[in-house]
Write a protein that holds these residues in place. Structure first.
Motif, PDB file in Angstrom:
ATOM      1  N   GLY A 224       0.726  -1.391  -0.134  1.00 31.05           N
ATOM      2  CA  GLY A 224       0.217   0.182  -0.310  1.00 31.05           C
ATOM      3  C   GLY A 224       0.806   1.176  -0.518  1.00 31.05           C
ATOM      4  N   ASN A 225       1.811   1.288   0.871  1.00 31.33           N
ATOM      5  CA  ASN A 225       2.715   2.071   0.652  1.00 31.33           C
ATOM      6  C   ASN A 225       3.606   2.280  -0.282  1.00 31.33           C
ATOM      7  N   VAL A 226       3.947   1.623  -0.941  1.00 31.81           N
ATOM      8  CA  VAL A 226       4.477   1.280  -2.469  1.00 31.81           C
ATOM      9  C   VAL A 226       3.921   2.194  -3.325  1.00 31.81           C
ATOM     10  N   CYS A 227       2.561   1.532  -2.995  1.00 27.66           N
ATOM     11  CA  CYS A 227       1.476   2.661  -4.022  1.00 27.66           C
ATOM     12  C   CYS A 227       1.119   3.792  -4.755  1.00 27.66           C
ATOM     13  N   SER A 228       1.051   3.867  -2.701  1.00 25.46           N
ATOM     14  CA  SER A 228       0.722   5.341  -2.716  1.00 25.46           C
ATOM     15  C   SER A 228       2.382   6.497  -3.899  1.00 25.46           C
ATOM     16  N   TYR A 229       3.894   6.369  -3.038  1.00 24.77           N
ATOM     17  CA  TYR A 229       4.402   6.453  -3.026  1.00 24.77           C
ATOM     18  C   TYR A 229       4.564   6.762  -4.987  1.00 24.77           C
ATOM     19  N   LEU A 237       8.018   4.956 -10.228  1.00 30.95           N
ATOM     20  CA  LEU A 237       7.457   3.820 -10.195  1.00 30.95           C
ATOM     21  C   LEU A 237       7.675   3.042  -9.307  1.00 30.95           C
ATOM     22  N   ALA A 238       7.051   2.183  -9.417  1.00 32.75           N
ATOM     23  CA  ALA A 238       6.745   1.366  -8.250  1.00 32.75           C
ATOM     24  C   ALA A 238       6.515  -0.295  -8.831  1.00 32.75           C
ATOM     25  N   PHE A 239       7.085  -1.044  -8.406  1.00 34.79           N
ATOM     26  CA  PHE A 239       7.387  -3.113  -8.520  1.00 34.79           C
ATOM     27  C   PHE A 239       5.487  -3.126  -7.255  1.00 34.79           C
ATOM     28  N   VAL A 240       4.705  -3.569  -7.509  1.00 35.21           N
ATOM     29  CA  VAL A 240       3.531  -4.368  -7.154  1.00 35.21           C
ATOM     30  C   VAL A 240       3.079  -5.292  -7.788  1.00 35.21           C
ATOM     31  N   THR A 242      -0.229  -7.177  -9.590  1.00 31.35           N
ATOM     32  CA  THR A 242      -1.632  -6.426 -10.405  1.00 31.35           C
ATOM     33  C   THR A 242      -2.760  -6.227  -9.500  1.00 31.35           C
ATOM     34  N   SER A 243      -3.320  -7.734  -8.679  1.00 29.64           N
ATOM     35  CA  SER A 243      -4.352  -7.294  -7.549  1.00 29.64           C
ATOM     36  C   SER A 243      -4.099  -6.027  -7.060  1.00 29.64           C
ATOM     37  N   ASP A 244      -2.602  -5.252  -6.815  1.00 30.79           N
ATOM     38  CA  ASP A 244      -2.558  -4.086  -6.428  1.00 30.79           C
ATOM     39  C   ASP A 244      -2.897  -3.205  -6.916  1.00 30.79           C
ATOM     40  N   VAL A 245      -3.739  -2.691  -8.342  1.00 33.25           N
ATOM     41  CA  VAL A 245      -4.144  -1.861  -8.988  1.00 33.25           C
ATOM     42  C   VAL A 245      -5.060  -1.681  -8.998  1.00 33.25           C
ATOM     43  N   TYR A 246      -5.676  -2.944  -8.710  1.00 30.71           N
ATOM     44  CA  TYR A 246      -7.776  -2.679  -8.555  1.00 30.71           C
ATOM     45  C   TYR A 246      -7.205  -2.690  -7.583  1.00 30.71           C
ATOM     46  N   ARG A 247      -7.097  -3.287  -6.043  1.00 37.83           N
ATOM     47  CA  ARG A 247      -7.558  -3.093  -5.018  1.00 37.83           C
ATOM     48  C   ARG A 247      -7.306  -1.267  -4.238  1.00 37.83           C
ATOM     49  N   PHE A 248      -5.398  -0.445  -4.270  1.00 40.92           N
ATOM     50  CA  PHE A 248      -5.514   0.557  -4.375  1.00 40.92           C
ATOM     51  C   PHE A 248      -5.917   1.955  -5.330  1.00 40.92           C
ATOM     52  N   GLY A 249      -6.008   1.713  -6.539  1.00 42.14           N
ATOM     53  CA  GLY A 249      -5.829   2.110  -8.047  1.00 42.14           C
ATOM     54  C   GLY A 249      -5.182   3.746  -7.379  1.00 42.14           C
ATOM     55  N   GLY A 250      -5.472   4.994  -8.415  1.00 40.33           N
ATOM     56  CA  GLY A 250      -4.557   5.752  -8.601  1.00 40.33           C
ATOM     57  C   GLY A 250      -3.178   6.389  -9.321  1.00 40.33           C
ATOM     58  N   VAL A 251      -3.299   4.567  -9.680  1.00 43.42           N
ATOM     59  CA  VAL A 251      -1.982   3.884 -10.912  1.00 43.42           C
ATOM     60  C   VAL A 251      -2.150   2.594 -11.187  1.00 43.42           C
ATOM     61  N   LYS A 252      -1.412   2.839 -12.640  1.00 44.02           N
ATOM     62  CA  LYS A 252      -1.851   2.782 -13.670  1.00 44.02           C
ATOM     63  C   LYS A 252      -0.326   1.506 -14.324  1.00 44.02           C
TER      64      LYS A 252
END
Length: 306
Positions: A224-229, A237-240, A242-252
């Motif tokens: 979650g923190n990684v996505c938020s950065y 860029l961040a490494f997460v 696929t499911s985190d993209v659906y979960r947090f949004g705000g990233v592509k």
């Protein structure tokens, strides 16, 4: 006259005997009916007791990898609709390594689901889980993301290795970070202290120093923190997952990491060794991987059955 009296006496005795047998028969029948009714009542009570035991209220405590939070919450709600006798305590969603630390400290759980085989291996070795109940539950992909408003549209692992981007990855306690470091080691951007790369590395304990990413990496304590950065623009860029993209949004998603650059991303599950509801816990895990509605939820959130 005497013959007549003897005849009448015999008749009276005959009728008396018939009456006695009839009464005896009725009594026997009544007794049998009473016994049968009592038996049926006893069986009904036993059945009710068994049914009561079978539907006895159970509260399950789950420890699950952070990336499962939204999907698991939805699945738990579905399960309680069809299994009203089962409720869930406040499910603990943490980095997989943190979940093991909690179990080591004495925290109670019925089910453990981690985001890497390595953390489940540790749980087995430390006897936190019943090894016989362990199975691979989900698979996932490692992707490279940028903020939704970022001008970056497509990058490869080699592009990241150029050193022109700032990057966020999970720390050593976050499986997604371990996979990212394994992948980055294949392009010379992370150095394993054991000198291994890719799948041969555990993605822990190494360094970015002396590589093209030196001074350009931010490590987060959760995906979650990684996505938020990336979402906030703190990094390019961040490494997460696929499911985190659906979960947090705000990233592509701007790139997918080759699967042969890191260990397979598997989520193992197991019933905890000290579970007081082992049967109910196992039944829930089985339902999670077989119920059609549950499967739809996992797919909606980017998870695949392993």
């Amino acid at each position: 006259m005497k013959k007549y009296l003897r005849f009448m006496t015999a008749a009276v005795l005959t009728f008396a005997l018939v009456g006695m047998f009839a009464l005896a028969g009725c009594s026997s029948s009544s007794t049998e009916e009473s016994s049968s009714a009592a038996s049926a009542s006893s069986e009904a009570e036993s059945s009710e007791a068994a049914s009561s035991e079978a539907t006895e209220a159970v509260e399950l405590q789950l420890f699950a990898a952070n990336s499962l939070s939204e999907a698991m919450d939805a699945v738990q709600a579905l399960y309680t609709e069809s299994h009203p006798e089962v409720t869930f305590a406040d499910t603990q969603y943490e980095a997989s390594g943190t979940l093991n630390e909690m179990l080591a400290a004495g925290s109670y759980a019925d089910v453990l689901i981690t985001a890497s085989k390595g953390t489940m291996d540790t749980a087995v070795e430390e006897a936190y889980v019943d090894e016989g109940t362990r199975f691979d539950m989900f698979a996932n992909d490692l992707v490279i993301v940028a903020g939704e408003n970022s001008d970056i549209t497509e990058v490869t692992l080699e592009d990241v290795a150029s050193g022109q981007y700032t990057v966020a990855v999970g720390d050593d306690n976050v499986p997604a970070g371990n996979y990212a470091k394994q992948a980055l080691s294949t392009v010379g951007c992370w150095v394993d202290e054991e000198g291994t790369t890719g799948k041969d590395s555990d993605g822990k304990g190494g360094t970015f120093d002396g590589t093209p990413l030196a001074g350009l990496v931010t490590e987060g304590s959760s995906v979650g923190n990684v996505c938020s950065y990336a979402n906030s623009g703190d990094v390019d860029l961040a490494f997460v997952y696929t499911s985190d993209v659906y979960r947090f949004g705000g990233v592509k998603i701007v790139g997918t990491v080759p699967s042969d650059a890191h260990k397979s991303i598997i989520y193992p599950a197991a019933v905890c060794a000290n579970s007081e509801n082992a049967e109910a816990a196992a039944a829930f895990l089985d339902w999670c991987t077989t119920d059609e509605e549950a499967l739809k939820v996992w797919q909606e959130w980017g998870f695949e059955l392993a």
